[in-house]
Enzyme design. Structure first.
Site, short mmCIF file in Angstrom:
data_model
loop_
_atom_site.label_atom_id
_atom_site.label_comp_id
_atom_site.label_asym_id
_atom_site.label_seq_id
_atom_site.Cartn_x
_atom_site.Cartn_y
_atom_site.Cartn_z
N ARG A 8 51.53 29.00 42.14
CA ARG A 8 50.14 29.00 42.57
C ARG A 8 49.67 30.43 42.80
NH1 ARG A 8 47.21 29.89 46.74
NH2 ARG A 8 48.95 30.12 48.17
N VAL A 9 48.47 30.72 42.33
CA VAL A 9 47.75 31.93 42.70
C VAL A 9 46.41 31.48 43.25
CG1 VAL A 9 48.90 33.53 41.11
CG2 VAL A 9 46.91 32.24 40.32
N SER A 10 45.76 32.34 44.02
CA SER A 10 44.56 31.93 44.75
C SER A 10 43.29 31.88 43.93
CB SER A 10 44.34 32.84 45.96
OG SER A 10 45.43 32.71 46.84
N THR A 11 43.20 32.69 42.86
CA THR A 11 41.96 32.73 42.08
C THR A 11 42.26 32.71 40.59
OG1 THR A 11 41.83 35.13 41.86
CG2 THR A 11 40.90 34.17 43.87
N GLN A 14 43.76 35.99 39.01
CA GLN A 14 45.13 36.42 39.27
C GLN A 14 46.07 35.88 38.20
OE1 GLN A 14 45.34 34.94 43.34
NE2 GLN A 14 45.37 37.04 44.09
#
Length: 191
Positions: A8-11, A14
């Site tokens: 998982r990355v936040s945006t 990324q």
């Protein structure tokens, strides 16, 4: 007994390449990946992964912050994994929940992750308050509206020539903004 990976990355901006490389090192068989904030557990790939894993599987993550930011969310996820007898391995923190030490360390890191997020939000609020006091922060600026065009489309909408969705799309507004502007228009022009 499968090796499962969660990335998982936040945006959207990324990259996941570093986490993907880690999953290759672990030789995971299935990867669940998403580009969403970890502020809550309402994430499709997280839910899919939690449904997919089963007794004897091992879940690999780059860091516990990839699973969740709040201690409560993280502990709930860990609880689901433990009920399903799934081992969690976190590379960054060197955690393996197959061991009592790993489970203990995980609960500490979960608390630290939540503390970090709360401190970030607090610093953000403090920074905004200081900027407001100095007159440097005005908040989000309203989207400029061509009221003449809005009025023309409004009349078409009221007559049933176009739908609200068409009206909104032609104005280039998101749903919430559209309805706020609609209310503003009605107040402004007594419609």
């Amino acid at each position: 007994m499968s090796k499962i990976g969660y990335i998982r990355v936040s945006t959207e901006h990324q990259e996941t390449a570093r986490q993907e490389a880690l999953m290759k090192q672990y030789q995971v068989e299935r990867i669940f990946a998403e580009k969403l904030s970890g502020k809550n557990t309402d994430r499709p790939e997280l839910k899919a992964m939690l449904e997919y894993v089963r007794d004897g599987d091992t879940l690999y993550i780059e860091s516990i912050s990839r699973l969740g930011r709040s201690t409560r969310d993280l502990l709930n996820i860990i609880d689901v994994l433990q009920q399903k007898r799934v081992t969690l391995v976190s590379s960054k923190e060197n955690i393996d929940t197959n061991t009592p030490q790993g489970r203990f360390v995980l609960s500490i890191f979960a608390a630290l992750s939540e503390l970090e997020r709360e401190q970030t939000l607090q610093r953000q609020r403090e920074g905004i308050a200081i900027a407001k006091a100095q007159g440097k922060y005005k908040g989000r600026q309203p989207i400029p509206i061509n009221w003449k065009r809005f009025s023309h489309l409004y009349e078409q909408w009221k007559s049933g020539t176009i739908t609200a969705v068409e009206f909104r799309n032609q104005m280039g507004l998101r749903s919430n903004t559209f309805y706020r502007r609609l209310d503003e228009y009605k107040r402004k022009y007594n419609k």
